[in-house]
Every structure is written in structure tokens, then in C-alpha cells.
Write a protein that holds these residues in place. Structure first.
Motif, PDB file in Angstrom:
ATOM      1  N   LEU A   1       0.823  -1.205   0.000  1.00  0.00           N
ATOM      2  CA  LEU A   1       0.000   0.000   0.000  1.00  0.00           C
ATOM      3  C   LEU A   1       0.857   1.254   0.000  1.00  0.00           C
ATOM      4  O   LEU A   1       0.510   2.258  -0.635  1.00  0.00           O
ATOM      5  CB  LEU A   1      -0.927  -0.007   1.227  1.00  0.00           C
ATOM      6  CG  LEU A   1      -2.013  -1.076   1.252  1.00  0.00           C
ATOM      7  CD1 LEU A   1      -2.700  -1.112   2.606  1.00  0.00           C
ATOM      8  CD2 LEU A   1      -3.039  -0.832   0.145  1.00  0.00           C
ATOM      9  N   ASP A   2       1.978   1.188   0.709  1.00  0.00           N
ATOM     10  CA  ASP A   2       2.894   2.319   0.755  1.00  0.00           C
ATOM     11  C   ASP A   2       3.443   2.634  -0.637  1.00  0.00           C
ATOM     12  O   ASP A   2       3.616   3.809  -1.003  1.00  0.00           O
ATOM     13  CB  ASP A   2       4.042   2.003   1.720  1.00  0.00           C
ATOM     14  CG  ASP A   2       4.656   3.245   2.324  1.00  0.00           C
ATOM     15  OD1 ASP A   2       3.939   4.239   2.510  1.00  0.00           O
ATOM     16  OD2 ASP A   2       5.862   3.224   2.598  1.00  0.00           O
ATOM     17  N   ALA A   3       3.725   1.592  -1.415  1.00  0.00           N
ATOM     18  CA  ALA A   3       4.233   1.800  -2.774  1.00  0.00           C
ATOM     19  C   ALA A   3       3.192   2.488  -3.640  1.00  0.00           C
ATOM     20  O   ALA A   3       3.520   3.391  -4.430  1.00  0.00           O
ATOM     21  CB  ALA A   3       4.646   0.460  -3.390  1.00  0.00           C
TER      22      ALA A   3
ATOM     23  N   TRP B   1       0.791   4.422  -2.534  1.00  0.00           N
ATOM     24  CA  TRP B   1       0.656   5.789  -2.011  1.00  0.00           C
ATOM     25  C   TRP B   1       1.712   6.713  -2.607  1.00  0.00           C
ATOM     26  O   TRP B   1       1.421   7.855  -2.980  1.00  0.00           O
ATOM     27  CB  TRP B   1       0.769   5.771  -0.485  1.00  0.00           C
ATOM     28  CG  TRP B   1       1.048   7.112   0.118  1.00  0.00           C
ATOM     29  CD1 TRP B   1       2.272   7.623   0.463  1.00  0.00           C
ATOM     30  CD2 TRP B   1       0.098   8.125   0.429  1.00  0.00           C
ATOM     31  NE1 TRP B   1       2.135   8.885   0.975  1.00  0.00           N
ATOM     32  CE2 TRP B   1       0.810   9.221   0.968  1.00  0.00           C
ATOM     33  CE3 TRP B   1      -1.281   8.228   0.322  1.00  0.00           C
ATOM     34  CZ2 TRP B   1       0.188  10.391   1.390  1.00  0.00           C
ATOM     35  CZ3 TRP B   1      -1.916   9.399   0.738  1.00  0.00           C
ATOM     36  CH2 TRP B   1      -1.179  10.457   1.267  1.00  0.00           C
ATOM     37  N   SER B   2       2.929   6.221  -2.724  1.00  0.00           N
ATOM     38  CA  SER B   2       4.025   7.041  -3.245  1.00  0.00           C
ATOM     39  C   SER B   2       4.151   6.970  -4.767  1.00  0.00           C
ATOM     40  O   SER B   2       5.014   7.624  -5.348  1.00  0.00           O
ATOM     41  CB  SER B   2       5.350   6.625  -2.601  1.00  0.00           C
ATOM     42  OG  SER B   2       5.635   5.261  -2.859  1.00  0.00           O
ATOM     43  N   GLY B   3       3.304   6.155  -5.418  1.00  0.00           N
ATOM     44  CA  GLY B   3       3.368   6.030  -6.867  1.00  0.00           C
ATOM     45  C   GLY B   3       4.578   5.255  -7.350  1.00  0.00           C
ATOM     46  O   GLY B   3       5.015   5.425  -8.486  1.00  0.00           O
ATOM     47  N   GLN B   4       5.113   4.371  -6.516  1.00  0.00           N
ATOM     48  CA  GLN B   4       6.311   3.602  -6.857  1.00  0.00           C
ATOM     49  C   GLN B   4       6.010   2.140  -7.122  1.00  0.00           C
ATOM     50  O   GLN B   4       6.928   1.317  -7.147  1.00  0.00           O
ATOM     51  CB  GLN B   4       7.337   3.712  -5.710  1.00  0.00           C
ATOM     52  CG  GLN B   4       7.807   5.123  -5.425  1.00  0.00           C
ATOM     53  CD  GLN B   4       8.543   5.733  -6.600  1.00  0.00           C
ATOM     54  OE1 GLN B   4       9.424   5.102  -7.179  1.00  0.00           O
ATOM     55  NE2 GLN B   4       8.172   6.950  -6.976  1.00  0.00           N
ATOM     56  N   GLN B   5       4.749   1.779  -7.314  1.00  0.00           N
ATOM     57  CA  GLN B   5       4.418   0.388  -7.594  1.00  0.00           C
ATOM     58  C   GLN B   5       4.940   0.000  -8.970  1.00  0.00           C
ATOM     59  O   GLN B   5       5.028   0.831  -9.872  1.00  0.00           O
ATOM     60  CB  GLN B   5       2.902   0.163  -7.512  1.00  0.00           C
ATOM     61  CG  GLN B   5       2.105   0.715  -8.682  1.00  0.00           C
ATOM     62  CD  GLN B   5       1.720   2.162  -8.500  1.00  0.00           C
ATOM     63  OE1 GLN B   5       2.323   2.878  -7.726  1.00  0.00           O
ATOM     64  NE2 GLN B   5       0.707   2.599  -9.224  1.00  0.00           N
ATOM     65  N   PRO B   6       5.325  -1.277  -9.151  1.00  0.00           N
ATOM     66  CA  PRO B   6       5.809  -1.713 -10.474  1.00  0.00           C
ATOM     67  C   PRO B   6       4.708  -1.658 -11.513  1.00  0.00           C
ATOM     68  O   PRO B   6       3.523  -1.775 -11.197  1.00  0.00           O
ATOM     69  CB  PRO B   6       6.281  -3.154 -10.218  1.00  0.00           C
ATOM     70  CG  PRO B   6       5.508  -3.600  -9.015  1.00  0.00           C
ATOM     71  CD  PRO B   6       5.315  -2.372  -8.168  1.00  0.00           C
ATOM     72  N   ALA B   7       5.104  -1.456 -12.778  1.00  0.00           N
ATOM     73  CA  ALA B   7       4.123  -1.440 -13.871  1.00  0.00           C
ATOM     74  C   ALA B   7       3.594  -2.855 -14.074  1.00  0.00           C
ATOM     75  O   ALA B   7       4.322  -3.755 -14.485  1.00  0.00           O
ATOM     76  CB  ALA B   7       4.776  -0.918 -15.148  1.00  0.00           C
ATOM     77  N   ALA B   8       2.329  -3.045 -13.796  1.00  0.00           N
ATOM     78  CA  ALA B   8       1.771  -4.400 -13.764  1.00  0.00           C
ATOM     79  C   ALA B   8       1.606  -5.007 -15.146  1.00  0.00           C
ATOM     80  O   ALA B   8       1.649  -6.222 -15.306  1.00  0.00           O
ATOM     81  CB  ALA B   8       0.414  -4.377 -13.045  1.00  0.00           C
ATOM     82  N   PHE B   9       1.410  -4.182 -16.164  1.00  0.00           N
ATOM     83  CA  PHE B   9       1.064  -4.722 -17.482  1.00  0.00           C
ATOM     84  C   PHE B   9       2.073  -4.361 -18.566  1.00  0.00           C
ATOM     85  O   PHE B   9       1.801  -4.566 -19.741  1.00  0.00           O
ATOM     86  CB  PHE B   9      -0.311  -4.198 -17.918  1.00  0.00           C
ATOM     87  CG  PHE B   9      -1.425  -4.607 -16.996  1.00  0.00           C
ATOM     88  CD1 PHE B   9      -1.991  -5.870 -17.069  1.00  0.00           C
ATOM     89  CD2 PHE B   9      -1.912  -3.720 -16.047  1.00  0.00           C
ATOM     90  CE1 PHE B   9      -3.016  -6.237 -16.224  1.00  0.00           C
ATOM     91  CE2 PHE B   9      -2.935  -4.084 -15.201  1.00  0.00           C
ATOM     92  CZ  PHE B   9      -3.488  -5.353 -15.284  1.00  0.00           C
TER      93      PHE B   9
ATOM     94  N   PHE C   1      -4.171   8.136  -8.325  1.00  0.00           N
ATOM     95  CA  PHE C   1      -5.507   8.258  -7.765  1.00  0.00           C
ATOM     96  C   PHE C   1      -5.611   7.660  -6.356  1.00  0.00           C
ATOM     97  O   PHE C   1      -6.438   8.126  -5.560  1.00  0.00           O
ATOM     98  CB  PHE C   1      -6.538   7.610  -8.694  1.00  0.00           C
ATOM     99  CG  PHE C   1      -6.882   8.463  -9.887  1.00  0.00           C
ATOM    100  CD1 PHE C   1      -6.847   9.843  -9.820  1.00  0.00           C
ATOM    101  CD2 PHE C   1      -7.240   7.877 -11.085  1.00  0.00           C
ATOM    102  CE1 PHE C   1      -7.153  10.634 -10.912  1.00  0.00           C
ATOM    103  CE2 PHE C   1      -7.559   8.654 -12.193  1.00  0.00           C
ATOM    104  CZ  PHE C   1      -7.513  10.033 -12.101  1.00  0.00           C
ATOM    105  N   PRO C   2      -4.837   6.616  -5.996  1.00  0.00           N
ATOM    106  CA  PRO C   2      -4.914   6.137  -4.606  1.00  0.00           C
ATOM    107  C   PRO C   2      -4.600   7.221  -3.581  1.00  0.00           C
ATOM    108  O   PRO C   2      -5.298   7.360  -2.575  1.00  0.00           O
ATOM    109  CB  PRO C   2      -3.872   5.007  -4.581  1.00  0.00           C
ATOM    110  CG  PRO C   2      -3.878   4.474  -5.968  1.00  0.00           C
ATOM    111  CD  PRO C   2      -4.053   5.687  -6.839  1.00  0.00           C
ATOM    112  N   ARG C   3      -3.547   8.007  -3.837  1.00  0.00           N
ATOM    113  CA  ARG C   3      -3.245   9.084  -2.885  1.00  0.00           C
ATOM    114  C   ARG C   3      -4.358  10.127  -2.891  1.00  0.00           C
ATOM    115  O   ARG C   3      -4.738  10.648  -1.830  1.00  0.00           O
ATOM    116  CB  ARG C   3      -1.914   9.743  -3.238  1.00  0.00           C
ATOM    117  CG  ARG C   3      -1.572  10.880  -2.279  1.00  0.00           C
ATOM    118  CD  ARG C   3      -0.291  11.602  -2.647  1.00  0.00           C
ATOM    119  NE  ARG C   3       0.872  10.768  -2.430  1.00  0.00           N
ATOM    120  CZ  ARG C   3       2.115  11.234  -2.448  1.00  0.00           C
ATOM    121  NH1 ARG C   3       2.356  12.514  -2.689  1.00  0.00           N
ATOM    122  NH2 ARG C   3       3.129  10.421  -2.252  1.00  0.00           N
TER     123      ARG C   3
END
Length: 443
Positions: free
Chosen positions: A23-25, A27-35, A55-57
Motif C-alpha cells: 500500500l505504501d508503494a 501511495w508514493s506512486g512507486q508500484q511496479p508497472a503491472a502490465f 488516484f490512490p493518494r
């Protein structure tokens, strides 16, 4: 020292922290590109490594900015705001810290508040992250029965166990270099402090979804997959834009020339100032149609609408439908769902802040917190112009609603501001009556 409780709480932290890190990732927009496909990665090279429409933040901050504590009442809902309690609240730095607690509770599903006393016996309040704190509850009453705060100090693991009758300070003898490798056993107690409050001085601020969601739910949870999908659409659009940035041309009637290895040699360069020419009479040149990006925009708008439906965010927050609402009534209508969520959170979070305030009074006055009656006061979460708020306040005063209630509930004033207005009104009334306070005091 209850080693079983320490082990249980440590293992609970070990279990929940990875999900909180995810969730923290987001929030900071650092999640890996899923697709993002390998072909897209190759086309982009190092020019674009991550695109995140966060949009999550936005879903969290749009709610958090409408959760503004303005004071407390002690002694019932009809009582005046408790200015002394609010002064203690401010001295503890809770005006800002409470806002941080709201953000973490909305993002992670929960945050925690610890209340204790300093060396002089005055209340001390700290807001804690669920990355470091876990609690156990009574399965019948859901009351907190124990809490553990665990952290790394340099290379030393430290913890504090909070129970109804005692506070135990813990240290681990081993060397810890990674927070993910925190131990669940082997802790040593360095100090035990009696707890005169009779309750665990750790209050969870929980964003509860359903009855059994005792550890809360994240406001971001429903839109994580939609966010990945939207990011994918945007990445595809950028890849397409890059791939077709220059027109794609074709030529026929040319002899294919091969190199020594039998590989075809490009007959023309891609330089912008080069002229393509051929001596063959039947050579023809042409250009493929440029790629259109309309489909990407339509898909992105569809996903964004779904995000708005799940979060209650109004269209003008999400950049939909172009122009902003044209009137105050249109704004209120668009924000109705968001405001309703904010009112619901006033009730949910208000229960936690009332518990915090009771603990503060218990520490300050040496009383049992379970015997106290405290109600938090919130600023109005609706969007209003100053003229609208003033008009509503004037009408309420006109029908007999006490001024202090109108100032606090309708205009969202703090206890100090309410008292300042009331003092000013008393002074104006005395001036209007031509009362000489000096003569009055002498008599």
C-alpha cells in the motif's frame, strides 16, 4: 513479562507489514508497472521507466482534508467546548499529528495513538504507524488487551509492550540490520513501569469497513487494480506515441540489397533532411496512416469514471467533463458522496479521539478514563463559501440556537476562537449600555 503476547504481536507485525509496504508503494506512486510488456520496455528503453496516475493518494487526501478536529466537549453534548483540554491537545502537537493519523488510517486501514505522561506528569501523545505497532483485542468486547511497538535503533531491536497493568520496555540482544528480519522471540525486559490507568494506553484509529474489519481497510484497496489498468493504458499510449512519432513510409519496386551475411540493407536512412530517390521507373513511395490515440483516451476516461464511482471523488477532482462546476449548488451536488463519507469518518474516528482525550484527562487529573464523557468536535466537511457559512450561522442564531454552538458547529471555530468572539460580544454589549467598568468594580 508475557512472552506469549510478545510473540503473538511480533508475528502479527511480520504478517501485516508486507501488505502495508505494498500500500505504501501505491501511495508514493512507486508500484511496479503491472502490465508493461517486454516489447514496450524495449521500445521505451530508459526513457520511461514508470508512469503512475496517483488516484490512490488522491482518494486518501481528498477525505483527510475534510477531517479537521476543532475541539472537545466534556460533560455531555450540551456542554461548552473544553478550552483547557484543547490547550493540552495543542501542547502535545496534536493539531498536526491528528491529521497525520487520519492519513495513515485511510491509507493503511489503521494508525495508533499512544498516551502516557512525561517526567512532570503532563500528558504526552504520539501518533504511531501500523508498520511499527500491533494490538490484540478481546474477542467479545473488541477492547484492546495488549499492544506492542517495535522498531530498530541503529542495529538494535527495541520494543515496548503495553498492557492494562504494566508497560514493559524490551530490547533484543542480537544485531538487526534489516527491519524484515525483526525477531519475535528472545526479547529481554529492561524496565517495567506500573500502569495506573487500568487500560492499555494505545488507541487504534481504525478505518473500519465492516464489523469484523477490526484492523481496518484501506481507502485505496478498491482502486489498486484500476490504477494499474490506467497506468497500463497511459504507458501503451506513450509507447504508441513514441513508435509512431515519425511517419512510417513504404517503397515498392526497389531491388533488395543484401550484405555479406545475407541480411537486407536499408535503402534509405531515417535522417529528417535526407531525400529518398530511386532510378527505377516503377518505384513507388507512400506513407502509412498515423496512429490515432483516441481509443486510449476513451479507455482512460472509462477507468477514471470507475475510480470515481468507487471512491466517491467528484468528476472535477478526477479531471472528467472538462470545466469546473458552475455554481456552489453544483459543487455540493458533485461532492455529496465525498461529504457523506467524511461524516461517516467523523463518527468512526471520533470514537478513537474521544478515547485519546479521556486518556489525556486521566493522565492529567489522575482519574479513571472509563468514567469520563468526552465528545470530539469537527469542522464542517462541506464546501461552502464564506457568505454561505455566514448566512447559515445568522439563520441558526435567529431561530434561537446558542451562539457558541453555531460558532463551533456551523463555522468550525476552535474553543479559543469561540471564547474570543463571546468576549468581544460581551465587550460590545457593555459599550452599548455605556457601563463604566471602573465605577462598577469600585462599587
Amino acid at each position: 513479562m508475557n512472552t506469549t503476547t510478545i510473540k503473538t504481536l511480533s508475528e502479527k507485525l511480520d504478517t501485516t507489514v508486507p501488505k502495508l509496504r505494498e500500500l505504501d508503494a501505491y501511495w508514493s506512486g512507486q508500484q511496479p508497472a503491472a502490465f508493461l510488456s517486454n516489447e514496450s520496455r524495449e521500445a521505451l528503453g530508459d526513457r520511461l521507466r514508470r508512469v503512475s496516475v496517483n488516484f490512490p493518494r488522491l482518494a486518501v487526501t481528498a477525505l483527510a482534508e475534510r477531517l479537521d478536529l476543532t475541539g472537545f466537549r466534556t460533560g455531555g453534548v450540551d456542554a461548552e467546548p473544553d478550552a483547557d483540554l484543547w490547550n493540552v491537545w495543542r501542547r502535545c502537537g496534536m493539531e498536526e499529528a491528528s491529521a497525520q493519523a487520519h492519513v495513515d488510517a485511510l491509507a493503511y486501514g489503521r494508525s495508533f495513538v499512544i498516551v502516557w505522561a512525561d517526567s512532570a506528569g503532563a500528558p504526552v501523545v504520539t501518533v504511531e504507524s501500523p508498520l511499527q505497532v500491533a494490538v490484540t483485542r478481546d474477542p467479545a468486547s473488541r477492547e484492546v488487551t495488549a499492544a506492542l511497538k517495535r522498531w530498530i535503533d541503529g542495529s538494535t531491536a527495541r520494543a515496548v509492550l503495553y498492557e492494562r497493568d504494566a508497560i514493559t520496555v524490551l530490547v533484543h540482544p542480537g544485531t538487526i540490520v534489516d527491519a524484515a528480519a525483526m525477531p519475535s522471540t528472545g526479547w529481554t525486559a529492561t524496565e517495567t513501569i506500573p500502569n495506573p490507568l487500568g487500560v492499555v494506553p494505545v488507541v487504534p484509529v481504525v478505518n473500519r469497513g465492516r464489523l469484523l474489519d477490526v484492523d481496518g481497510v484501506s481507502e485505496m484497496a478498491d482502486i489498486l487494480d484500476l490504477t494499474d489498468a490506467l497506468n497500463k493504458i497511459n504507458l501503451d499510449m506513450l509507447v504508441t506515441s513514441e513508435f509512431y512519432a515519425r511517419p512510417r513510409r513504404w517503397a515498392t519496386g526497389l531491388e533488395v540489397v543484401e550484405d555479406e551475411d545475407g541480411n537486407p540493407v536499408k535503402p534509405f536512412s531515417a535522417a529528417l533532411d535526407d531525400v529518398w530517390q530511386s532510378e527505377a521507373a516503377d518505384t513507388k513511395f507512400g506513407q502509412f496512416d498515423a496512429a490515432r490515440l483516441d481509443g486510449y483516451a476513451d479507455a482512460a476516461a472509462l477507468i477514471t469514471q470507475q475510480v470515481g464511482a468507487l471512491t466517491g471523488l467528484p468528476p472535477h477532482y478526477l479531471g472528467l467533463h472538462g470545466d469546473q462546476p458552475a455554481s456552489a449548488d453544483a459543487i455540493r451536488s458533485a461532492e455529496a458522496s465525498l461529504v457523506a463519507r467524511a461524516y461517516a469518518l467523523h463518527r468512526t474516528f471520533g470514537t478513537a479521539w474521544a478515547s485519546v482525550a479521556r486518556l489525556m484527562l486521566a493522565v492529567r487529573d489522575g482519574v479513571d478514563p472509563r468514567t469520563l464523557d468526552v465528545e470530539p468536535m469537527w469542522a464542517n466537511p462541506e464546501t461552502r463559501t464564506p457568505a454561505q457559512a455566514a448566512d447559515a450561522a445568522a439563520k441558526l442564531v435567529g431561530v434561537g440556537v446558542p451562539l457558541s454552538v453555531v460558532l463551533a458547529d456551523t463555522l468550525g471555530m476552535s474553543p479559543e476562537q469561540v471564547e474570543r468572539v463571546r468576549s468581544a460580544r460581551r465587550g460590545d454589549a457593555l459599550d452599548a449600555a455605556a457601563v463604566d467598568l471602573g465605577k462598577l468594580a469600585a462599587s
